[in-house]
Design an enzyme around this catalytic site. Structure first.
Site, PDB file in Angstrom:
ATOM      1  N   ASP A  97       0.630   3.875   5.946  1.00  0.00           N
ATOM      2  CA  ASP A  97       0.873   3.528   4.544  1.00  0.00           C
ATOM      3  C   ASP A  97       0.573   4.700   3.611  1.00  0.00           C
ATOM      4  O   ASP A  97       1.465   5.282   3.003  1.00  0.00           O
ATOM      5  CB  ASP A  97      -0.006   2.336   4.134  1.00  0.00           C
ATOM      6  CG  ASP A  97       0.575   1.019   4.618  1.00  0.00           C
ATOM      7  OD1 ASP A  97       1.790   0.943   4.816  1.00  0.00           O
ATOM      8  OD2 ASP A  97      -0.189   0.064   4.786  1.00  0.00           O
TER       9      ASP A  97
ATOM     10  N   GLY B 278      -7.802  20.636  19.217  1.00  0.00           N
ATOM     11  CA  GLY B 278      -7.488  22.060  19.222  1.00  0.00           C
ATOM     12  C   GLY B 278      -8.063  22.753  20.443  1.00  0.00           C
ATOM     13  O   GLY B 278      -8.320  22.123  21.472  1.00  0.00           O
ATOM     14  N   GLY B 279      -8.271  24.052  20.344  1.00  0.00           N
ATOM     15  CA  GLY B 279      -8.732  24.822  21.494  1.00  0.00           C
ATOM     16  C   GLY B 279     -10.243  24.877  21.630  1.00  0.00           C
ATOM     17  O   GLY B 279     -10.758  25.515  22.548  1.00  0.00           O
TER      18      GLY B 279
ATOM     19  N   GLN C 297       0.780  -1.241   0.000  1.00  0.00           N
ATOM     20  CA  GLN C 297       0.000   0.000   0.000  1.00  0.00           C
ATOM     21  C   GLN C 297       0.813   1.293   0.000  1.00  0.00           C
ATOM     22  O   GLN C 297       0.488   2.234  -0.749  1.00  0.00           O
ATOM     23  CB  GLN C 297      -0.955   0.022   1.213  1.00  0.00           C
ATOM     24  CG  GLN C 297      -1.848   1.236   1.224  1.00  0.00           C
ATOM     25  CD  GLN C 297      -2.777   1.365   2.412  1.00  0.00           C
ATOM     26  OE1 GLN C 297      -3.311   2.423   2.661  1.00  0.00           O
ATOM     27  NE2 GLN C 297      -2.996   0.296   3.165  1.00  0.00           N
TER      28      GLN C 297
ATOM     29  N   GLU D 195       1.302  -1.189   8.249  1.00  0.00           N
ATOM     30  CA  GLU D 195       0.508  -0.055   8.724  1.00  0.00           C
ATOM     31  C   GLU D 195       0.437   0.088  10.254  1.00  0.00           C
ATOM     32  O   GLU D 195       0.825   1.098  10.825  1.00  0.00           O
ATOM     33  CB  GLU D 195      -0.912  -0.197   8.158  1.00  0.00           C
ATOM     34  CG  GLU D 195      -1.928   0.786   8.703  1.00  0.00           C
ATOM     35  CD  GLU D 195      -1.677   2.217   8.270  1.00  0.00           C
ATOM     36  OE1 GLU D 195      -1.410   2.444   7.089  1.00  0.00           O
ATOM     37  OE2 GLU D 195      -1.746   3.107   9.135  1.00  0.00           O
TER      38      GLU D 195
HETATM   39  N1  CAO Z   1      12.105  -9.839  -9.427  1.00  0.00           N
HETATM   40  C1  CAO Z   1      12.832 -10.553  -8.546  1.00  0.00           C
HETATM   41  N2  CAO Z   1      12.791 -10.375  -7.231  1.00  0.00           N
HETATM   42  C2  CAO Z   1      11.973  -9.412  -6.750  1.00  0.00           C
HETATM   43  C3  CAO Z   1      11.189  -8.622  -7.589  1.00  0.00           C
HETATM   44  C4  CAO Z   1      11.265  -8.850  -8.991  1.00  0.00           C
HETATM   45  N3  CAO Z   1      10.565  -8.156  -9.866  1.00  0.00           N
HETATM   46  N4  CAO Z   1      10.476  -7.774  -6.829  1.00  0.00           N
HETATM   47  C5  CAO Z   1      10.805  -8.034  -5.569  1.00  0.00           C
HETATM   48  N5  CAO Z   1      11.714  -9.013  -5.502  1.00  0.00           N
HETATM   49  C6  CAO Z   1      12.327  -9.589  -4.309  1.00  0.00           C
HETATM   50  C7  CAO Z   1      13.101  -8.605  -3.492  1.00  0.00           C
HETATM   51  O1  CAO Z   1      14.340  -8.348  -4.089  1.00  0.00           O
HETATM   52  C8  CAO Z   1      13.204  -9.333  -2.168  1.00  0.00           C
HETATM   53  O2  CAO Z   1      14.212 -10.298  -2.257  1.00  0.00           O
HETATM   54  P1  CAO Z   1      15.298 -10.561  -1.077  1.00  0.00           P
HETATM   55  O3  CAO Z   1      14.514 -10.662   0.203  1.00  0.00           O
HETATM   56  O4  CAO Z   1      15.937 -11.846  -1.497  1.00  0.00           O
HETATM   57  O5  CAO Z   1      16.232  -9.420  -1.056  1.00  0.00           O
HETATM   58  C9  CAO Z   1      11.894 -10.123  -2.110  1.00  0.00           C
HETATM   59  O6  CAO Z   1      11.321 -10.017  -3.425  1.00  0.00           O
HETATM   60  C10 CAO Z   1      10.854  -9.682  -1.115  1.00  0.00           C
HETATM   61  O7  CAO Z   1      10.792  -8.287  -0.987  1.00  0.00           O
HETATM   62  P2  CAO Z   1      10.291  -7.675   0.402  1.00  0.00           P
HETATM   63  O8  CAO Z   1      11.153  -8.203   1.510  1.00  0.00           O
HETATM   64  O9  CAO Z   1      10.199  -6.216   0.271  1.00  0.00           O
HETATM   65  O10 CAO Z   1       8.807  -8.260   0.522  1.00  0.00           O
HETATM   66  P3  CAO Z   1       8.087  -8.917   1.775  1.00  0.00           P
HETATM   67  O11 CAO Z   1       6.766  -9.376   1.283  1.00  0.00           O
HETATM   68  O12 CAO Z   1       8.936  -9.943   2.443  1.00  0.00           O
HETATM   69  O13 CAO Z   1       7.896  -7.711   2.817  1.00  0.00           O
HETATM   70  C11 CAO Z   1       7.081  -5.546   3.472  1.00  0.00           C
HETATM   71  C12 CAO Z   1       6.874  -6.800   2.620  1.00  0.00           C
HETATM   72  C13 CAO Z   1       6.036  -4.536   3.106  1.00  0.00           C
HETATM   73  C14 CAO Z   1       6.965  -5.914   4.971  1.00  0.00           C
HETATM   74  C15 CAO Z   1       8.490  -4.984   3.213  1.00  0.00           C
HETATM   75  O14 CAO Z   1       8.631  -4.780   1.829  1.00  0.00           O
HETATM   76  C16 CAO Z   1       8.776  -3.680   3.939  1.00  0.00           C
HETATM   77  O15 CAO Z   1       9.031  -3.655   5.147  1.00  0.00           O
HETATM   78  N6  CAO Z   1       8.778  -2.573   3.195  1.00  0.00           N
HETATM   79  C17 CAO Z   1       9.103  -1.257   3.722  1.00  0.00           C
HETATM   80  C18 CAO Z   1       7.997  -0.696   4.566  1.00  0.00           C
HETATM   81  C19 CAO Z   1       6.701  -0.636   3.844  1.00  0.00           C
HETATM   82  O16 CAO Z   1       6.548  -0.057   2.788  1.00  0.00           O
HETATM   83  N7  CAO Z   1       5.689  -1.175   4.506  1.00  0.00           N
HETATM   84  C20 CAO Z   1       4.321  -0.933   4.081  1.00  0.00           C
HETATM   85  C21 CAO Z   1       3.740  -2.026   3.352  1.00  0.00           C
HETATM   86  S1  CAO Z   1       2.057  -1.674   3.093  1.00  0.00           S
HETATM   87  O17 CAO Z   1       1.344  -2.110   4.514  1.00  0.00           O
END
Ligand code: CAO
Length: 415
Positions: free
Chosen positions: A168, A247-248, A17, A139
């Site tokens: 988010d 607020g106030g 998001q 979030e």
């Molecule tokens: N081709 C190949 N690999 C890809 C890719 C693509 N097109 N797109 C993503 N990937 C890979 C990434 O490189 C990553 O690989 P590694 O872990 O090996 O380095 C993997 O996919 C997973 O990416 P991620 O760790 O970002 O995804 P997740 O689902 O595990 O975590 C989230 C999700 C949101 C917790 C994490 O991305 C995060 O903390 N983001 C920052 C904060 C944020 O935006 N949070 C809000 C999310 S909305 O509620």
């Protein structure tokens, strides 16, 4: 009509998001947003909270309007080569991967600078540098760590998260401003830069009045506009203030006619000082106008909750819309508690494009929230979200790949 960000190309590496809300805003202002997704999988939200089997969820469609989607395995050497071409052609890379993911993919800030020194690299992370910088964040984690949860809810209840997605969507909004500012600065420097918005920081920014109150509390020991005054206890941290106004001007949520069966038959009522006489007249308590116990804001504060109870005796005799009509005639600030059903059906929100009906090839018609920012010279037409990889061929062709190249990459599952 031209658009404010016409000609700006965004390499959209965002998911879930926070990041998608940012790039959707940029797309609404006219940027060409190319969303890069993993072949076969795509953004996880395509499949989350589905209401129709095998169809992109509303979660996804409502966060990814006006974008193009390409699939690309950016860990494969051939996929990396395509990504390098995109980096060279785009103005901004936006990402919200977990900390370190972009580096692990081989696209460090230094490498991106080598490829395109003018590129702006914009990131959302859960936390900025510090003890939690490596954490994955969603979030509600941000709401809790940014000061929102500890200050939301009632004093006798637990901390509470809010329905507004301030972690988010709130951070996405902050990042979008950072990107536009960096694009503006690039006009004079010619250089790109890193733009970072941490979700904890964005939530705290939205909670800044509570940090204001923390310092007031430390200085004075009490805060008279909080419901804990005069009978409750203040501790050493800002307490939860229920529905008190930040607020106030004292305010509270009051029951309206039908509250027994309708969970949203309520109105927010503000006893603004300049209209106090009108409040007294409307609710039939004219004797309060000159009564020294009620005539001034200072006199009212210690008895504000009994005052609201008296006002509620009046609001309970009116529907929230009847109360609105009457109170607005006297300029008494108030707001009906609108349900999402009422908002979805509100003609004025449809007329301004804030609530929009969009048609989607596999889902059919659905409602979404349009661009809340209205510009006289850059109007927004909301177009549906892309299907997974819908624009892969188109974008790869723009990058110089032939149809044979594209077929070969597809056979190797690179795209
Ligand atoms: N081709 C190949 N690999 C890809 C890719 C693509 N097109 N797109 C993503 N990937 C890979 C990434 O490189 C990553 O690989 P590694 O872990 O090996 O380095 C993997 O996919 C997973 O990416 P991620 O760790 O970002 O995804 P997740 O689902 O595990 O975590 C989230 C999700 C949101 C917790 C994490 O991305 C995060 O903390 N983001 C920052 C904060 C944020 O935006 N949070 C809000 C999310 S909305 O509620």
């Amino acid at each position: 009509m031209s658009k404010a960000l016409d000609g700006v190309k965004i390499l959209d590496f965002t998911h879930v998001q926070s990041g998608p809300t940012c790039t959707q805003l940029l797309a609404w202002f006219g940027a060409d947003v190319i969303k890069v997704e993993r072949a076969g999988e795509g953004d996880a939200t395509r499949g989350q909270l589905r209401d129709i089997p095998d169809v992109d969820s509303l979660y996804f469609t409502m966060l990814n309007h006006n974008k193009r989607s390409i699939t690309l395995d950016t860990k494969n050497p051939k996929g990396k080569a395509a990504l390098e071409k995109l980096i060279k052609q785009c103005d901004v890379l936006v990402e919200n991967f977990a900390p370190g993911a972009l580096d692990r993919m081989g696209f460090t800030w230094e490498r991106i600078q080598e490829l395109n020194p003018a590129m702006i690299v914009a990131s959302i992370k859960g936390f900025g540098p510090g003890p939690y910088e490596d954490c994955k964040v969603y979030e509600n984690v941000a709401q809790c760590a940014g000061g929102s949860a500890s200050t939301t809810g009632f004093d006798d209840g637990p901390p509470m998260v809010t329905g507004a997605q301030i972690g988010d969507s709130g951070t996405g909004l902050h990042l979008a401003l950072g990107i536009v500012a960096a694009l503006y600065q690039r006009k004079t420097t010619g250089r790109g830069q890193k733009v970072m918005a941490a979700m904890q920081d964005a939530v705290l920014n939205l909670c800044r009045v509570k940090l204001r109150d923390q310092q007031r509390l430390e200085r004075t020991g009490i805060m008279k506009e909080y419901p804990q005054y005069p009978n409750g206890v203040f501790g050493d941290a800002v307490p939860r203030a229920g529905n008190a106004s930040g607020g106030g001007q004292p305010g509270w949520i009051l029951k309206c006619k039908g509250w027994e069966t309708d969970p949203n038959a309520y109105i927010y009522f503000i006893t603004q000082a300049p209209v106090w006489k009108s409040v007294c007249k409307v609710i039939g308590k004219e004797e309060w106008i000159d009564d020294p116990d009620y005539a001034t804001p200072t006199a009212r504060l210690p008895r504000i909750m009994p005052i609201f109870e008296t006002i509620e005796q009046w609001t309970k005799t009116k529907t929230k819309f009847e109360a609105m009509d009457i109170l607005n005639k006297y300029d008494i600030p108030c707001g009906p508690i609108l349900s999402m059903k009422e908002i979805a059906e509100e003609p004025a929100l449809r007329a301004t494009g804030t609530v929009v009906e969009v048609d989607h090839p596999t889902r059919g018609k659905y409602l979404t929230v349009g661009n809340p920012i209205k510009m006289s010279d850059s109007s927004t037409e909301v177009t549906r979200s892309p299907l997974l990889g819908e624009h892969t061929d188109e974008v790869m062709t723009e990058l110089g790949y032939t149809m044979e190249d594209i077929a070969a990459l597809r056979a190797e599952r690179v795209i």
